[in-house]
Enzyme design. Structure first.
Site, PDB file in Angstrom:
ATOM      1  N   GLY A  19     -33.732 -61.006 -39.109  1.00  0.00           N
ATOM      2  CA  GLY A  19     -33.242 -61.463 -40.407  1.00  0.00           C
ATOM      3  C   GLY A  19     -32.433 -62.720 -40.258  1.00  0.00           C
ATOM      4  O   GLY A  19     -32.170 -63.181 -39.148  1.00  0.00           O
ATOM      5  N   GLY A  22     -25.980 -65.659 -43.976  1.00  0.00           N
ATOM      6  CA  GLY A  22     -25.032 -66.732 -44.192  1.00  0.00           C
ATOM      7  C   GLY A  22     -24.602 -67.453 -42.920  1.00  0.00           C
ATOM      8  O   GLY A  22     -24.219 -68.622 -42.972  1.00  0.00           O
ATOM      9  N   TYR A  23     -24.672 -66.792 -41.791  1.00  0.00           N
ATOM     10  CA  TYR A  23     -24.143 -67.409 -40.569  1.00  0.00           C
ATOM     11  C   TYR A  23     -25.221 -67.957 -39.651  1.00  0.00           C
ATOM     12  O   TYR A  23     -24.952 -68.707 -38.739  1.00  0.00           O
ATOM     13  CB  TYR A  23     -23.307 -66.403 -39.770  1.00  0.00           C
ATOM     14  CG  TYR A  23     -22.381 -65.603 -40.629  1.00  0.00           C
ATOM     15  CD1 TYR A  23     -21.290 -66.212 -41.245  1.00  0.00           C
ATOM     16  CD2 TYR A  23     -22.602 -64.246 -40.840  1.00  0.00           C
ATOM     17  CE1 TYR A  23     -20.444 -65.487 -42.053  1.00  0.00           C
ATOM     18  CE2 TYR A  23     -21.748 -63.519 -41.652  1.00  0.00           C
ATOM     19  CZ  TYR A  23     -20.681 -64.145 -42.263  1.00  0.00           C
ATOM     20  OH  TYR A  23     -19.849 -63.428 -43.076  1.00  0.00           O
ATOM     21  N   GLY A  24     -26.430 -67.490 -39.839  1.00  0.00           N
ATOM     22  CA  GLY A  24     -27.494 -67.916 -38.948  1.00  0.00           C
ATOM     23  C   GLY A  24     -28.511 -66.807 -38.806  1.00  0.00           C
ATOM     24  O   GLY A  24     -28.642 -65.966 -39.692  1.00  0.00           O
ATOM     25  N   LYS A  25     -29.216 -66.795 -37.669  1.00  0.00           N
ATOM     26  CA  LYS A  25     -30.275 -65.807 -37.496  1.00  0.00           C
ATOM     27  C   LYS A  25     -29.787 -64.570 -36.744  1.00  0.00           C
ATOM     28  O   LYS A  25     -28.848 -64.642 -35.960  1.00  0.00           O
ATOM     29  CB  LYS A  25     -31.447 -66.434 -36.751  1.00  0.00           C
ATOM     30  CG  LYS A  25     -32.201 -67.403 -37.657  1.00  0.00           C
ATOM     31  CD  LYS A  25     -33.406 -68.008 -36.989  1.00  0.00           C
ATOM     32  CE  LYS A  25     -34.171 -68.835 -38.024  1.00  0.00           C
ATOM     33  NZ  LYS A  25     -35.238 -69.626 -37.404  1.00  0.00           N
ATOM     34  N   VAL A  26     -30.480 -63.467 -36.980  1.00  0.00           N
ATOM     35  CA  VAL A  26     -30.143 -62.206 -36.316  1.00  0.00           C
ATOM     36  C   VAL A  26     -31.364 -61.727 -35.529  1.00  0.00           C
ATOM     37  O   VAL A  26     -32.488 -61.747 -36.047  1.00  0.00           O
ATOM     38  CB  VAL A  26     -29.717 -61.132 -37.347  1.00  0.00           C
ATOM     39  CG1 VAL A  26     -29.292 -59.845 -36.653  1.00  0.00           C
ATOM     40  CG2 VAL A  26     -28.579 -61.645 -38.227  1.00  0.00           C
ATOM     41  N   LYS A  40     -26.253 -61.780 -33.435  1.00  0.00           N
ATOM     42  CA  LYS A  40     -26.115 -62.769 -34.487  1.00  0.00           C
ATOM     43  C   LYS A  40     -25.815 -64.107 -33.859  1.00  0.00           C
ATOM     44  O   LYS A  40     -24.823 -64.260 -33.159  1.00  0.00           O
ATOM     45  CB  LYS A  40     -24.935 -62.362 -35.369  1.00  0.00           C
ATOM     46  CG  LYS A  40     -25.246 -62.432 -36.807  1.00  0.00           C
ATOM     47  CD  LYS A  40     -24.112 -61.892 -37.600  1.00  0.00           C
ATOM     48  CE  LYS A  40     -24.623 -60.725 -38.411  1.00  0.00           C
ATOM     49  NZ  LYS A  40     -23.666 -60.347 -39.431  1.00  0.00           N
ATOM     50  N   ASP A 136     -16.130 -59.859 -48.261  1.00  0.00           N
ATOM     51  CA  ASP A 136     -17.531 -60.068 -48.619  1.00  0.00           C
ATOM     52  C   ASP A 136     -18.293 -58.745 -48.653  1.00  0.00           C
ATOM     53  O   ASP A 136     -19.372 -58.604 -48.073  1.00  0.00           O
ATOM     54  CB  ASP A 136     -18.174 -61.065 -47.650  1.00  0.00           C
ATOM     55  CG  ASP A 136     -19.392 -61.775 -48.253  1.00  0.00           C
ATOM     56  OD1 ASP A 136     -19.622 -61.636 -49.478  1.00  0.00           O
ATOM     57  OD2 ASP A 136     -20.103 -62.455 -47.499  1.00  0.00           O
TER      58      ASP A 136
END
Ligand code: ADP
Length: 289
Positions: A19, A22-26, A40, A136
Site C-alpha cells: 500500500g 501519506g508518508y510513502g510506500k508500505v 514503511k 490522525d
C-alpha cells in the site's frame, strides 16, 4: 533493537508493496528471525528528519499495548527513513467496511473493533509516558490482525509529517478532512478531545459503512439530522445503517449511536474521554444476554 534492523533494505523486496499512504510506500517483509513485518518507507521529504525524528521514534518504539500496532524497529539507510511495524494480516478497517477485503464484519465484531481501538487510544492518552495525542484517527489507521483484533496505527507520526505530505491538512492543523475536530480547527488548541471527535466519526463509519464525506455529504451532519428526525419506528436511524447489518438484532445499537454523537459534539468539553468511551462500549457488550 535498532542495531538488528540496520539491514532493513535486505528484509523486503519492492515487489511486496502492500500500500501507500501519506508518508510513502508500505511493503511486506520478513526480519532475520522470521517475523513478518510491514515496512514503511518514508518518501523523501515527507517526514521531518534529524535528531527530533530519532528521539520521537525511539520513544514510540517503547509504547506497547494489545490494541496498538507495535513499532518493531526503525532504520536510516542512505538517507532513507524506514519504520518497521508488526504485520496486520487483515488490512485496514476501511477496506473491510467498503467490502474490498472480503471480510464481513457483523455488528458484534464491529463493537469489538470499536472497543479495541478505543482501548488503544485511551492507553495513549492516559497511560503512555509521555501521553500521546494521535492526531490522525481514521478508519485507514485502524488495522485488523489475523484474529480481527483492532489495532491503532500511526500514533505519534502526525507530529513528524511535513506539511507538504499528501492527504494531510497543511500548516499547524494536522489531520484528515472529515475527521477533523472543528474546535481544534478553529482554535488550533490540540487536546485528547480531538482524537475523541475523530473516533466518533469512526464509530459512525462502523454504523453506516460510509466514509465521513461521501458524495459531498458529511456523515456527521446526516447522523445529526437522522437523530433529530427520529420517529417512533426509528425509521431514520435504520436508514443510516450499513445494509449488510440492517437485518441483524443489533446489540445496543441506539446507545452506540448516542455515544458516537457525544464524541462528535461541537464543543470539546461536551465530549467524553476515551476511557469513558471504553467503559460505555464494555457495558454494551456485557449487556448482550
Ligand atoms: P495512510 O497514510 O493512508 O494511513 P499508511 O502509509 O499508514 O497509509 O498505510 C498504507 C497502507 O499500507 C494501508 O492502507 C494498509 O493497507 C497498509 N499497511 C500499513 N501498515 C500496515 C501494517 N502494519 N500491516 C499491514 N498492512 C499495513
Amino acid at each position: 533493537s535498532y542495531d538488528e534492523l540496520k539491514k532493513c533494505t535486505n528484509s523486503f523486496s519492492e515487489s511486496n508493496e502492500i500500500g501507500s499512504g501519506g508518508y510513502g510506500k508500505v511493503y511486506r517483509g520478513m526480519l532475520s528471525d522470521g517475523q513478518v513485518v510491514a515496512i514503511k518507507r518514508a518518501q523523501q521529504g515527507s517526514m521531518q528528519g534529524g535528531l527530533e525524528f530519532k528521539t520521537e521514534i525511539e520513544l514510540l518504539s517503547r509504547v506497547h499495548h494489545k490494541n496498538l500496532v507495535g513499532l518493531v524497529g526503525f532504520c536510516f539507510e542512505q538517507g532513507e527513513q524506514m519504520l518497521v511495524y508488526e504485520f496486520m494480516a487483515n488490512g485496514t478497517l476501511r477496506e473491510s467496511l467498503s467490502g474490498r477485503s472480503g471480510i464481513h464484519l457483523d455488528w458484534k465484531r464491529r463493537l469489538r473493533i470499536a472497543l479495541g481501538s478505543a482501548r488503544g487510544l485511551a492507553y495513549l492518552h492516559e497511560l503512555a509516558n509521555p501521553p500521546i495525542i494521535h492526531r490522525d484517527v481514521k478508519s485507514t489507521n485502524i488495522l485488523l490482525d489475523e484474529n480481527l483484533t483492532a489495532k491503532v496505527a500511526d500514533f505519534g507520526l502526525s507530529k513528524l509529517v511535513s506539511d507538504s505530505s499528501k492527504g494531510h491538512v497543511s500548516t499547524q492543523v494536522k489531520g484528515t478532512l472529515g475527521y477533523l475536530d472543528p474546535e481544534y480547527y478553529m482554535t488550533q488548541q490540540l487536546t485528547e478531545k480531538s482524537d475523541v471527535y475523530s473516533f466518533g466519526v469512526v464509530m459512525l463509519e462502523l454504523i453506516t459503512a460510509k466514509q465521513p464525506i461521501e458524495k459531498g455529504k458529511y456523515v456527521v451532519r446526516e447522523a445529526r439530522m437522522a437523530m433529530d428526525n427520529n420517529d417512533e419506528e426509528h425509521y431514520g436511524l435504520r436508514e443510516m445503517m450499513d445494509p449488510s447489518i440492517r437485518n441483524n438484532a443489533l446489540i445496543g445499537f441506539r446507545k452506540f449511536l448516542e455515544l458516537a454523537m457525544q464524541c462528535v459534539e461541537e464543543s470539546a468539553a461536551d465530549r467524553p474521554t476515551m476511557s469513558e468511551v471504553v467503559k460505555a462500549i464494555e457495558t454494551l457488550l456485557q449487556n448482550d444476554g
